[in-house]
Design a protein around this motif. Structure first.
Motif, PDB file in Angstrom:
ATOM      1  N   ARG A  90     -15.313  48.617  37.171  1.00 46.57           N
ATOM      2  CA  ARG A  90     -14.893  49.463  36.309  1.00 46.57           C
ATOM      3  C   ARG A  90     -15.956  48.746  34.093  1.00 46.57           C
ATOM      4  O   ARG A  90     -16.474  48.720  33.451  1.00 46.57           O
ATOM      5  CB  ARG A  90     -13.591  49.152  35.408  1.00 46.57           C
ATOM      6  CG  ARG A  90     -13.277  50.581  36.380  1.00 46.57           C
ATOM      7  CD  ARG A  90     -11.925  50.634  36.007  1.00 46.57           C
ATOM      8  NE  ARG A  90     -10.613  49.412  36.202  1.00 46.57           N
ATOM      9  CZ  ARG A  90     -10.751  48.361  35.091  1.00 46.57           C
ATOM     10  NH1 ARG A  90     -11.144  49.101  33.847  1.00 46.57           N
ATOM     11  NH2 ARG A  90      -9.514  47.586  34.862  1.00 46.57           N
ATOM     12  N   GLN A  91     -15.810  46.895  34.941  1.00 44.52           N
ATOM     13  CA  GLN A  91     -16.259  46.734  34.056  1.00 44.52           C
ATOM     14  C   GLN A  91     -17.013  44.673  34.427  1.00 44.52           C
ATOM     15  O   GLN A  91     -16.970  44.618  35.341  1.00 44.52           O
ATOM     16  CB  GLN A  91     -15.612  46.092  32.701  1.00 44.52           C
ATOM     17  CG  GLN A  91     -16.083  45.190  31.299  1.00 44.52           C
ATOM     18  CD  GLN A  91     -14.398  44.132  31.264  1.00 44.52           C
ATOM     19  OE1 GLN A  91     -13.560  44.501  31.754  1.00 44.52           O
ATOM     20  NE2 GLN A  91     -14.909  43.390  29.845  1.00 44.52           N
ATOM     21  N   VAL A  92     -18.631  44.563  33.837  1.00 42.40           N
ATOM     22  CA  VAL A  92     -19.517  43.895  34.297  1.00 42.40           C
ATOM     23  C   VAL A  92     -19.023  42.268  32.770  1.00 42.40           C
ATOM     24  O   VAL A  92     -19.730  43.590  31.479  1.00 42.40           O
ATOM     25  CB  VAL A  92     -20.879  43.838  34.634  1.00 42.40           C
ATOM     26  CG1 VAL A  92     -21.229  42.558  34.532  1.00 42.40           C
ATOM     27  CG2 VAL A  92     -20.318  44.694  36.322  1.00 42.40           C
ATOM     28  N   VAL A  93     -18.348  41.723  33.301  1.00 42.19           N
ATOM     29  CA  VAL A  93     -18.985  39.712  31.935  1.00 42.19           C
ATOM     30  C   VAL A  93     -19.884  39.854  31.754  1.00 42.19           C
ATOM     31  O   VAL A  93     -20.236  39.416  33.297  1.00 42.19           O
ATOM     32  CB  VAL A  93     -17.378  39.909  31.032  1.00 42.19           C
ATOM     33  CG1 VAL A  93     -17.552  38.088  30.269  1.00 42.19           C
ATOM     34  CG2 VAL A  93     -16.275  40.676  31.474  1.00 42.19           C
ATOM     35  N   LYS A  94     -21.500  39.613  31.461  1.00 40.61           N
ATOM     36  CA  LYS A  94     -22.658  39.088  31.463  1.00 40.61           C
ATOM     37  C   LYS A  94     -22.741  38.105  30.908  1.00 40.61           C
ATOM     38  O   LYS A  94     -22.473  37.767  29.256  1.00 40.61           O
ATOM     39  CB  LYS A  94     -23.296  40.064  31.435  1.00 40.61           C
ATOM     40  CG  LYS A  94     -24.475  39.625  31.253  1.00 40.61           C
ATOM     41  CD  LYS A  94     -25.289  39.329  32.595  1.00 40.61           C
ATOM     42  CE  LYS A  94     -27.264  38.677  32.558  1.00 40.61           C
ATOM     43  NZ  LYS A  94     -27.593  38.077  33.676  1.00 40.61           N
ATOM     44  N   LEU A  95     -23.346  36.559  31.319  1.00 34.44           N
ATOM     45  CA  LEU A  95     -23.499  35.414  30.817  1.00 34.44           C
ATOM     46  C   LEU A  95     -24.526  35.429  30.686  1.00 34.44           C
ATOM     47  O   LEU A  95     -25.966  35.773  31.001  1.00 34.44           O
ATOM     48  CB  LEU A  95     -23.129  34.667  31.839  1.00 34.44           C
ATOM     49  CG  LEU A  95     -23.315  32.939  30.941  1.00 34.44           C
ATOM     50  CD1 LEU A  95     -22.456  32.783  29.959  1.00 34.44           C
ATOM     51  CD2 LEU A  95     -23.118  31.925  32.010  1.00 34.44           C
ATOM     52  N   SER A  96     -25.476  35.640  29.215  1.00 35.60           N
ATOM     53  CA  SER A  96     -26.789  35.712  28.687  1.00 35.60           C
ATOM     54  C   SER A  96     -26.834  34.334  27.609  1.00 35.60           C
ATOM     55  O   SER A  96     -26.383  33.558  27.598  1.00 35.60           O
ATOM     56  CB  SER A  96     -26.916  36.968  27.645  1.00 35.60           C
ATOM     57  OG  SER A  96     -28.128  36.895  27.458  1.00 35.60           O
ATOM     58  N   ALA A  97     -27.179  34.699  26.420  1.00 38.01           N
ATOM     59  CA  ALA A  97     -28.178  33.424  25.551  1.00 38.01           C
ATOM     60  C   ALA A  97     -28.061  34.134  23.960  1.00 38.01           C
ATOM     61  O   ALA A  97     -28.271  34.970  23.862  1.00 38.01           O
ATOM     62  CB  ALA A  97     -29.180  32.602  26.185  1.00 38.01           C
ATOM     63  N   LEU A 129     -20.985  41.303  26.738  1.00 37.50           N
ATOM     64  CA  LEU A 129     -21.831  40.034  27.278  1.00 37.50           C
ATOM     65  C   LEU A 129     -21.373  39.104  26.332  1.00 37.50           C
ATOM     66  O   LEU A 129     -20.587  39.232  24.753  1.00 37.50           O
ATOM     67  CB  LEU A 129     -23.449  40.665  26.224  1.00 37.50           C
ATOM     68  CG  LEU A 129     -23.844  42.262  26.872  1.00 37.50           C
ATOM     69  CD1 LEU A 129     -24.620  42.428  25.935  1.00 37.50           C
ATOM     70  CD2 LEU A 129     -24.482  41.445  28.068  1.00 37.50           C
ATOM     71  N   LEU A 130     -21.795  37.658  27.170  1.00 40.70           N
ATOM     72  CA  LEU A 130     -21.266  36.484  26.139  1.00 40.70           C
ATOM     73  C   LEU A 130     -22.824  35.780  25.889  1.00 40.70           C
ATOM     74  O   LEU A 130     -23.180  35.496  26.394  1.00 40.70           O
ATOM     75  CB  LEU A 130     -20.202  35.614  27.699  1.00 40.70           C
ATOM     76  CG  LEU A 130     -19.204  36.727  28.257  1.00 40.70           C
ATOM     77  CD1 LEU A 130     -18.901  35.190  28.442  1.00 40.70           C
ATOM     78  CD2 LEU A 130     -18.287  36.708  26.719  1.00 40.70           C
ATOM     79  N   ARG A 131     -22.804  35.925  24.804  1.00 36.21           N
ATOM     80  CA  ARG A 131     -24.213  35.533  24.275  1.00 36.21           C
ATOM     81  C   ARG A 131     -24.109  33.648  23.505  1.00 36.21           C
ATOM     82  O   ARG A 131     -24.294  33.152  22.916  1.00 36.21           O
ATOM     83  CB  ARG A 131     -24.841  35.870  22.900  1.00 36.21           C
ATOM     84  CG  ARG A 131     -25.498  37.037  23.797  1.00 36.21           C
ATOM     85  CD  ARG A 131     -25.941  38.272  22.732  1.00 36.21           C
ATOM     86  NE  ARG A 131     -25.862  39.598  23.110  1.00 36.21           N
ATOM     87  CZ  ARG A 131     -26.290  40.462  22.543  1.00 36.21           C
ATOM     88  NH1 ARG A 131     -25.642  40.774  21.225  1.00 36.21           N
ATOM     89  NH2 ARG A 131     -26.720  41.370  22.714  1.00 36.21           N
ATOM     90  N   PRO A 132     -23.262  32.464  24.553  1.00 33.58           N
ATOM     91  CA  PRO A 132     -23.472  31.449  23.805  1.00 33.58           C
ATOM     92  C   PRO A 132     -25.141  30.495  23.541  1.00 33.58           C
ATOM     93  O   PRO A 132     -25.896  30.967  23.537  1.00 33.58           O
ATOM     94  CB  PRO A 132     -23.094  30.341  25.286  1.00 33.58           C
ATOM     95  CG  PRO A 132     -23.974  31.330  26.003  1.00 33.58           C
ATOM     96  CD  PRO A 132     -23.650  32.622  26.317  1.00 33.58           C
ATOM     97  N   ARG A 133     -25.137  29.739  22.094  1.00 30.97           N
ATOM     98  CA  ARG A 133     -25.416  28.768  22.267  1.00 30.97           C
ATOM     99  C   ARG A 133     -25.990  27.666  23.211  1.00 30.97           C
ATOM    100  O   ARG A 133     -24.654  27.633  24.107  1.00 30.97           O
ATOM    101  CB  ARG A 133     -25.497  28.192  20.623  1.00 30.97           C
ATOM    102  CG  ARG A 133     -26.174  28.591  19.819  1.00 30.97           C
ATOM    103  CD  ARG A 133     -27.513  28.850  19.255  1.00 30.97           C
ATOM    104  NE  ARG A 133     -28.172  30.071  18.852  1.00 30.97           N
ATOM    105  CZ  ARG A 133     -29.028  30.506  18.347  1.00 30.97           C
ATOM    106  NH1 ARG A 133     -30.230  30.023  19.465  1.00 30.97           N
ATOM    107  NH2 ARG A 133     -29.414  31.251  17.381  1.00 30.97           N
TER     108      ARG A 133
END
Length: 305
Positions: A90-97, A129-133
């Motif tokens: 149902r849901q994908v939590v993606k580590l991006s930038a 979407l997770l967009r960390p520094r």
């Protein structure tokens, strides 16, 4: 069922540790032995993103998944998302930038990250979407020179970056994996203050109780060092990222961590205190017959974001 990928890496490992004990959790790993001792009830499936049979096994019965990929310009995201659709995730939590939002970032790594995000948001799956520094833990790459010489060497020492503690990234990921209300959201994650490498060096020295010296690398020196660890195209992307940092592209501080988790983002000083052991010089050899063993923390790094 929650699936965690990247569980041998910086963020995935912390997410696995932070998931509530009552949640059913499965881990996808190429080498299960590297996952380490998991808590009771965590299932580990041996598979890679290119192993469709293994992916199918890992994704069966999964409702939410953390997706961490690192093969730049590869098709791991596409392979995972295809299998996830078939499995009914149902849901994908993606580590991006965070760099994906910078119009001036056109390097190989950022283009790949944008393509990976687009593959997810157009997949028909629920997404976050997770967009960390840049990770505060990138400072671990300084550990050998700090231990041996009390020296930090880096490019553009005065250039600030709102770097973020990986524990804060993991805390946000856990919320997204265990709570409703995060689908369709993109979270840019920063620390509480933009710091330069010179300031990080000063704070780290204060924690260690000894003065550290900062030595600025010339671009040619940095390139030669990076080429010993990465392909040339990746090296050029990292150097481009450093130039954007020098130009001020990474100074913005956001309150996203607090908004999602209810807690203030951890400052670099707290990260340094909690990881001081990685920078400690080797203990003196024991007297003959004492038989004490000495262990040291390893290094860890992540490309600039």
């Amino acid at each position: 069922m929650i699936l965690v990928t990247g569980a041998t890496g910086t963020v995935g490992r912390l997410v696995l540790e932070g998931l509530p004990a009552h949640r059913a959790v499965r881990v996808l790993a190429r080498d299960p032995a590297r996952v380490g001792p998991a808590r009771e009830g965590v299932e580990v499936v041996r598979a890679s993103y290119q192993d469709r049979t293994g992916l199918r096994q890992a994704l069966t019965g999964v409702s939410r998944a953390l997706l961490v990929t690192s093969r730049v310009a590869g098709d791991d995201d596409a392979a995972f998302l295809s299998a996830a659709r078939e499995a009914g995730v149902r849901q994908v939590v993606k580590l991006s930038a965070a760099a994906v939002l910078d119009a001036g970032a056109q390097d190989l790594i950022t283009r790949w990250q944008r393509d990976s995000e687009a593959a997810l948001t157009s997949s028909g799956l629920g997404w976050t979407l997770l967009r960390p520094r840049s990770f505060m833990s990138n400072a671990l790459s300084w550990a050998p020179s700090v231990r041996a010489e009390n020296v930090v060497r880096a490019l553009y020492g005065a250039a600030p970056n709102a770097c973020v503690d990986p524990r804060d990234i993991a805390d946000v990921a856990v919320r997204a994996l265990t709570e409703d209300g995060h689908t369709g959201r993109a979270y840019v994650l920063t620390g509480p203050r933009a710091l330069s490498a010179v300031e990080q060096t000063r704070q780290l020295g204060g924690v260690l109780g000894r003065p550290l010296r900062f030595e600025e690398l010339e671009p040619a020196q940095a390139r030669a060092s990076l080429l010993r660890r990465h392909p040339e195209a990746v090296v050029e992307a990292l150097l481009d990222s450093a130039l954007r940092q020098r130009a001020g592209a990474k100074v913005q501080v956001l309150e996203t961590v607090r908004a999602v988790t209810g807690a203030a983002p951890r400052p670099f000083l707290a990260w340094a205190r909690d990881h001081a052991g990685a920078f400690a010089p080797p203990a003196p050899l024991p007297a003959h017959g004492a038989g004490h063993a000495v262990t040291r923390a390893g290094d860890g790094r992540r490309p600039l974001c």
